[in-house]
Each structure stands twice: as structure tokens, then as C-alpha cells.
Design a protein around this motif. Structure first.
Motif, PDB file in Angstrom:
ATOM      1  N   GLY A 117       0.783  -1.231   0.000  1.00  0.00           N
ATOM      2  CA  GLY A 117       0.000   0.000   0.000  1.00  0.00           C
ATOM      3  C   GLY A 117       0.811   1.276   0.000  1.00  0.00           C
ATOM      4  O   GLY A 117       0.321   2.313   0.374  1.00  0.00           O
ATOM      5  N   GLY A 118       2.082   1.184  -0.376  1.00  0.00           N
ATOM      6  CA  GLY A 118       2.857   2.400  -0.534  1.00  0.00           C
ATOM      7  C   GLY A 118       3.690   2.803   0.668  1.00  0.00           C
ATOM      8  O   GLY A 118       4.620   3.573   0.547  1.00  0.00           O
ATOM      9  N   ASP A 119       3.370   2.282   1.882  1.00  0.00           N
ATOM     10  CA  ASP A 119       4.184   2.733   3.019  1.00  0.00           C
ATOM     11  C   ASP A 119       5.472   1.908   3.147  1.00  0.00           C
ATOM     12  O   ASP A 119       6.372   2.268   3.900  1.00  0.00           O
ATOM     13  CB  ASP A 119       3.375   2.727   4.325  1.00  0.00           C
ATOM     14  CG  ASP A 119       3.037   1.327   4.825  1.00  0.00           C
ATOM     15  OD1 ASP A 119       3.348   0.334   4.126  1.00  0.00           O
ATOM     16  OD2 ASP A 119       2.459   1.224   5.924  1.00  0.00           O
ATOM     17  N   GLY A 120       5.555   0.798   2.404  1.00  0.00           N
ATOM     18  CA  GLY A 120       6.796   0.033   2.359  1.00  0.00           C
ATOM     19  C   GLY A 120       7.123  -0.719   3.631  1.00  0.00           C
ATOM     20  O   GLY A 120       8.265  -1.113   3.852  1.00  0.00           O
ATOM     21  N   SER A 121       6.122  -0.949   4.491  1.00  0.00           N
ATOM     22  CA  SER A 121       6.419  -1.614   5.759  1.00  0.00           C
ATOM     23  C   SER A 121       6.822  -3.081   5.571  1.00  0.00           C
ATOM     24  O   SER A 121       7.509  -3.643   6.416  1.00  0.00           O
ATOM     25  CB  SER A 121       5.230  -1.496   6.715  1.00  0.00           C
ATOM     26  OG  SER A 121       4.079  -2.050   6.120  1.00  0.00           O
ATOM     27  N   ILE A 122       6.394  -3.687   4.485  1.00  0.00           N
ATOM     28  CA  ILE A 122       6.784  -5.076   4.212  1.00  0.00           C
ATOM     29  C   ILE A 122       8.097  -5.109   3.448  1.00  0.00           C
ATOM     30  O   ILE A 122       8.896  -6.010   3.606  1.00  0.00           O
ATOM     31  CB  ILE A 122       5.672  -5.799   3.407  1.00  0.00           C
ATOM     32  CG1 ILE A 122       4.448  -6.017   4.294  1.00  0.00           C
ATOM     33  CG2 ILE A 122       6.170  -7.116   2.851  1.00  0.00           C
ATOM     34  CD1 ILE A 122       3.293  -6.656   3.590  1.00  0.00           C
ATOM     35  N   GLY A 123       8.329  -4.113   2.628  1.00  0.00           N
ATOM     36  CA  GLY A 123       9.542  -4.085   1.828  1.00  0.00           C
ATOM     37  C   GLY A 123       9.309  -3.322   0.538  1.00  0.00           C
ATOM     38  O   GLY A 123       8.447  -2.453   0.463  1.00  0.00           O
ATOM     39  N   CYS A 124      10.092  -3.675  -0.471  1.00  0.00           N
ATOM     40  CA  CYS A 124       9.952  -3.008  -1.757  1.00  0.00           C
ATOM     41  C   CYS A 124      10.262  -4.011  -2.862  1.00  0.00           C
ATOM     42  O   CYS A 124      10.635  -5.155  -2.593  1.00  0.00           O
ATOM     43  CB  CYS A 124      10.900  -1.803  -1.846  1.00  0.00           C
ATOM     44  SG  CYS A 124      12.656  -2.224  -1.835  1.00  0.00           S
ATOM     45  N   LYS A 125      10.078  -3.577  -4.077  1.00  0.00           N
ATOM     46  CA  LYS A 125      10.488  -4.416  -5.205  1.00  0.00           C
ATOM     47  C   LYS A 125      11.205  -3.547  -6.223  1.00  0.00           C
ATOM     48  O   LYS A 125      10.983  -2.335  -6.292  1.00  0.00           O
ATOM     49  CB  LYS A 125       9.307  -5.159  -5.820  1.00  0.00           C
ATOM     50  CG  LYS A 125       8.296  -4.295  -6.532  1.00  0.00           C
ATOM     51  CD  LYS A 125       7.202  -5.168  -7.120  1.00  0.00           C
ATOM     52  CE  LYS A 125       6.090  -4.310  -7.706  1.00  0.00           C
ATOM     53  NZ  LYS A 125       5.053  -5.105  -8.333  1.00  0.00           N
ATOM     54  N   ILE A 126      12.094  -4.206  -6.967  1.00  0.00           N
ATOM     55  CA  ILE A 126      12.768  -3.539  -8.069  1.00  0.00           C
ATOM     56  C   ILE A 126      12.128  -4.050  -9.348  1.00  0.00           C
ATOM     57  O   ILE A 126      11.988  -5.266  -9.531  1.00  0.00           O
ATOM     58  CB  ILE A 126      14.278  -3.853  -8.087  1.00  0.00           C
ATOM     59  CG1 ILE A 126      14.957  -3.351  -6.812  1.00  0.00           C
ATOM     60  CG2 ILE A 126      14.931  -3.210  -9.321  1.00  0.00           C
ATOM     61  CD1 ILE A 126      16.420  -3.753  -6.695  1.00  0.00           C
TER      62      ILE A 126
END
Length: 168
Positions: A117-126
Motif C-alpha cells: 500500500g505504498g508505506d513500504g512496511s513489508i519491503g519493496c520491489k525492483i
């Protein structure tokens, strides 16, 4: 029109890799450092600035693999030009301007996107997308597979780096 005179279509593709526990804010500077590819990309032994200003479009990097059995003639290399760098969207684009890898035309976009959902609390992706002319000696699916596995290995190295740097 003879078949060999018909222009071949462009290849397009996209790979993505998740970095669990690593925020987009942690990963973006690693990707945005255009001349540090050798730290992350599995096959690259060296990567350095050839021309331009760090962090600015027009920057040119030289990337190369290590020679096989110390034979300099086996070195595969490319010169790549930074086309755009957008810290707000955490996105960069580049093109291969010269290489001995069989590329005629190649432009890619790499972006770091927060997960959850945009807050990145789980992580990110490239996400790594490309448009290129067909590459000598490659099939499109083989090239996509190569990018996909390379990006996964890159993501693992970046994830280890961010987790180590936050563990201190």
C-alpha cells in the motif's frame, strides 16, 4: 518484400524482484549510484565512471565481466549512459551505447517500488523493464530469463546489505 528485408520487431520485457524487509528508501540509493553496479550485479567484475557527472543524466559507465582463465579477449563489456534519474519516483533509465555483447539498441528503466500500500512496511520491489532490438546469439525468452535471475540475485545482495546496515 523479401523476408530478410522486413524490420524485426523490438523485444520488450519486464522483470521484478521483491526485497522483503528492505524499504524503498534503503534500496533506492544503492540502485541510483549508477557506477556501483559491480557491487550488486552477479556477473559484473568492474564498473566505473567514464564520462559525465555522477547523479546526472549523461553519466557514462563502463561495466565488464572478469576474463575467463585470465584471457583478456574473453572480457564481455558495455558502456551505458544514464538517461534519467528521478529520486521522487525512485526510477532511472539508461541505454547501452557501446558493447561487445551483441546489442544494437537497448534502453532500460529500473524502479524501486514500495510494497504494501505504498508505506513500504513489508519491503519493496525492483522493476526492470527493457526495450531493445533482438540480440545476436540470444532468444527473447533466454534473455528475459537471464535478466530475471540476475535481478533476483541483485535483490538478494541489496537485501543483505540493507539488513546488515540496519542491524548495527
Amino acid at each position: 518484400m523479401a523476408e530478410d528485408q522486413i524490420p524485426k520487431s523490438k523485444w520488450e520485457g519486464k522483470a521484478s524482484a521483491d526485497l522483503e524487509g528492505s524499504s524503498a528508501e534503503q534500496v533506492w540509493p544503492l540502485l541510483a549510484d549508477f557506477c556501483s553496479l559491480h557491487k550488486w550485479f552477479p556477473d559484473i567484475a568492474t564498473c566505473y565512471q567514464v564520462d559525465g557527472v555522477p547523479g546526472q543524466p549523461g553519466l557514462i559507465r563502463y561495466c565488464a565481466r572478469a576474463p575467463i582463465d585470465n584471457d583478456e579477449s574473453t572480457i564481455k563489456w558495455a558502456k551505458e549512459k544514464l538517461l534519467s534519474l528521478d529520486p521522487i519516483q525512485r526510477c532511472l533509465s539508461y541505454e547501452i551505447i557501446e558493447s561487445n555483447l551483441g546489442f544494437k539498441s537497448y534502453v532500460a528503466i529500473m524502479q524501486v517500488v514500495p510494497i504494501n500500500g505504498g508505506d513500504g512496511s513489508i519491503g519493496c520491489k525492483i522493476e526492470w523493464s527493457f526495450v531493445c532490438d533482438p540480440i545476436e546469439g540470444w532468444g527473447l525468452n533466454d534473455f528475459r530469463s537471464y535478466l530475471d535471475s540476475s535481478l533476483r540475485l541483485m535483490a538478494e545482495k541489496m537485501m543483505e546489505h540493507t539488513l546488515l546496515s540496519t542491524a548495527g
